[in-house]
Enzyme design. Structure first.
Site, PDB file in Angstrom:
ATOM      1  N   GLY A 158       0.809  -1.216   0.000  1.00 54.48           N
ATOM      2  CA  GLY A 158       0.000   0.000   0.000  1.00 54.48           C
ATOM      3  C   GLY A 158       0.838   1.259   0.000  1.00 54.48           C
ATOM      4  CG  LEU A 170      -1.097   1.587  -3.749  1.00 54.94           C
ATOM      5  CD1 LEU A 170      -2.287   1.130  -4.602  1.00 54.94           C
ATOM      6  CD2 LEU A 170      -0.023   0.490  -3.715  1.00 54.94           C
ATOM      7  CD  GLU A 202       2.261   7.537 -11.631  1.00 56.24           C
ATOM      8  OE1 GLU A 202       1.074   7.757 -11.285  1.00 56.24           O
ATOM      9  OE2 GLU A 202       2.562   6.983 -12.712  1.00 56.24           O
ATOM     10  CG  HIS A 222       3.125   0.644  -5.343  1.00 58.17           C
ATOM     11  ND1 HIS A 222       3.270   1.737  -4.534  1.00 58.17           N
ATOM     12  CD2 HIS A 222       3.741  -0.391  -4.698  1.00 58.17           C
ATOM     13  CE1 HIS A 222       3.939   1.400  -3.436  1.00 58.17           C
ATOM     14  NE2 HIS A 222       4.244   0.119  -3.510  1.00 58.17           N
ATOM     15  CD  GLU A 271      14.593  -4.613 -13.348  1.00 56.00           C
ATOM     16  OE1 GLU A 271      15.225  -3.531 -13.475  1.00 56.00           O
ATOM     17  OE2 GLU A 271      14.565  -5.493 -14.229  1.00 56.00           O
ATOM     18  CE  LYS A 272      13.251   1.912  -3.944  1.00 59.01           C
ATOM     19  NZ  LYS A 272      13.089   1.270  -2.662  1.00 59.01           N
ATOM     20  CB  VAL A 293       8.807   4.204 -11.415  1.00 58.75           C
ATOM     21  CG1 VAL A 293       8.247   5.577 -11.763  1.00 58.75           C
ATOM     22  CG2 VAL A 293       8.178   3.112 -12.281  1.00 58.75           C
ATOM     23  CG  LEU A 317       8.582   7.124  -7.696  1.00 61.61           C
ATOM     24  CD1 LEU A 317       7.241   6.988  -8.399  1.00 61.61           C
ATOM     25  CD2 LEU A 317       8.695   8.494  -7.071  1.00 61.61           C
ATOM     26  CB  SER A 318      10.653   4.245  -1.702  1.00 65.90           C
ATOM     27  OG  SER A 318      10.447   3.658  -0.427  1.00 65.90           O
TER      28      SER A 318
HETATM   29  P1  AMP Z   1       6.002  -2.441  -1.624  1.00 64.46           P
HETATM   30  O1  AMP Z   1       4.634  -1.850  -1.487  1.00 64.46           O
HETATM   31  O2  AMP Z   1       7.105  -1.509  -1.227  1.00 64.46           O
HETATM   32  O3  AMP Z   1       6.112  -3.815  -1.011  1.00 64.46           O
HETATM   33  O4  AMP Z   1       6.207  -2.665  -3.179  1.00 64.46           O
HETATM   34  C1  AMP Z   1       5.326  -3.450  -3.914  1.00 64.46           C
HETATM   35  C2  AMP Z   1       5.918  -3.713  -5.263  1.00 64.46           C
HETATM   36  O5  AMP Z   1       6.135  -2.472  -5.940  1.00 64.46           O
HETATM   37  C3  AMP Z   1       7.290  -4.409  -5.186  1.00 64.46           C
HETATM   38  O6  AMP Z   1       7.370  -5.382  -6.217  1.00 64.46           O
HETATM   39  C4  AMP Z   1       8.244  -3.269  -5.418  1.00 64.46           C
HETATM   40  O7  AMP Z   1       9.479  -3.659  -5.964  1.00 64.46           O
HETATM   41  C5  AMP Z   1       7.457  -2.424  -6.404  1.00 64.46           C
HETATM   42  N1  AMP Z   1       7.961  -1.042  -6.396  1.00 64.46           N
HETATM   43  C6  AMP Z   1       8.057  -0.214  -5.332  1.00 64.46           C
HETATM   44  N2  AMP Z   1       8.631   0.956  -5.697  1.00 64.46           N
HETATM   45  C7  AMP Z   1       8.916   0.847  -7.013  1.00 64.46           C
HETATM   46  C8  AMP Z   1       9.538   1.702  -7.967  1.00 64.46           C
HETATM   47  N3  AMP Z   1       9.990   2.903  -7.646  1.00 64.46           N
HETATM   48  N4  AMP Z   1       9.658   1.253  -9.232  1.00 64.46           N
HETATM   49  C9  AMP Z   1       9.231   0.013  -9.574  1.00 64.46           C
HETATM   50  N5  AMP Z   1       8.641  -0.838  -8.727  1.00 64.46           N
HETATM   51  C10 AMP Z   1       8.483  -0.431  -7.464  1.00 64.46           C
END
Ligand code: AMP
Length: 296
Positions: free
Chosen positions: A41, A43, A45, A47, A159-160, A187, A195-196
């Site tokens: 969650g 979320l 760009e 995601h 790939e993040k 991204v 993005l995180s």
């Molecule tokens: P998370 O909500 O942090 O567990 O991320 C869920 C999914 O989104 C995971 O597969 C992450 O690698 C992907 N994700 C998170 N941030 C990015 C980003 N900046 N670019 C690409 N994928 C992302």
């Protein structure tokens, strides 16, 4: 039970694992594919890029899970403060035309008596695993449950979280899980910052410092393009970051594309590798990585 239509604009939200499982089993038996995007969650760009890739699949229903998975957080980590923005998230997913959203609770995912977990291979103890013991066991366990509950044929990962992606690939291969993983490139903001969800912890000044992480990786990539050695590429990242003593570097490593050690690499010529780092800025821990071509 209401049918889940791939053209509906409001996703059907499931909180019950059992109900989700029944509906997705029916969808699969109708011959459709199920594309899953697992998330925690908050979320952004990044995601949504995964969601858009999933939406491009033909004959597929798209499911997004939103679950802050306690199993993958260490005792001193940010489980309690991790951003939770469920209403906003569901509105964003509705805009993307997502079919199903799964929002379980820790109690329904891990009821009393829950015992069985996935034990990842040795890579889970390195890089992120060196300071986050149990993190990947938790992530692989929850994803295995999500794969099973959603009956997904395809799952999308960024790939993040490169090490998570590789460990997920290893698990799918080793355990013959019947699904295809789709890696999606990182991204970034215009500043280069990946993005995180955790970026929202950063103050304005910290956000500015955080942009130096990707700049350091670009410096490493340039060193690789200039034909420098693995040691020199790593050195280029460190010397770039030395300018910013406020950045507390945890690791900078160059690995092969499956995260094997460079010392063990036997390939010659141009070899696709990954440069990965983790650092703390203030109290926020950030990770980033980039593909680089090593010349050997
Ligand atoms: P998370 O909500 O942090 O567990 O991320 C869920 C999914 O989104 C995971 O597969 C992450 O690698 C992907 N994700 C998170 N941030 C990015 C980003 N900046 N670019 C690409 N994928 C992302």
């Amino acid at each position: 039970m209401e049918p889940v239509s791939s053209s509906s604009s409001t996703p059907k939200v499931f909180s019950s694992p059992q109900e989700l499982s029944e509906v997705t089993a029916e969808i699969r038996s109708s011959g459709k594919r199920i594309a899953l995007v697992p998330t925690m969650g908050a979320l952004h760009e990044g995601h949504l890029t995964l969601v858009r890739a999933a939406k491009k699949m033909e004959n597929a229903v798209v499911a997004v899970s939103i679950f802050v998975n306690p199993l993958q957080f260490g005792p001193d980590e940010d489980l309690d403060t991790y951003p939770r923005t469920m209403e906003d998230d569901i509105a964003k997913l509705a805009e993307e035309g997502v079919d199903m959203v799964f929002t379980p609770t820790p109690e329904t995912m891990y009821p009393n008596g829950f015992r069985t977990t996935i034990d990842p291979g040795p890579l889970a103890k390195e890089l992120e695993g060196a300071t986050r013991p149990g993190h990947f066991a938790g992530a692989l366990t929850v994803c295995t449950k999500l794969f099973s509950l959603t009956h997904c044929t395809d799952a999308f990962f960024g790939e993040k979280d490169y090490q998570q992606l590789i460990l997920m690939q290893e698990m799918v291969e080793d355990l013959n899980l019947p699904l295809t993983l789709h890696p999606i490139p990182i991204v970034r903001e215009n500043s280069g910052l990946a993005l995180s969800s955790r970026n929202r912890y950063l103050s304005v000044e910290e956000n500015e410092l955080a942009t130096k992480l990707s700049e350091a990786l670009y410096a490493g990539r340039k060193a690789a393009d200039d034909g420098l050695t693995a040691g020199e590429i790593r050195g280029a990242v460190f010397s770039y970051l030395e300018q910013f003593p406020e950045i507390d570097i945890e690791y900078v490593e160059l690995r092969d594309a499956r995260l094997g050690k460079i010392e063990d690499l036997t390939d010659t010529g141009e070899v696709e590798c990954r440069l990965l780092l983790a650092a703390r800025i203030g109290s926020t821990r950030l990770i980033d990585n980039m593909g680089v071509t090593l010349q050997r």
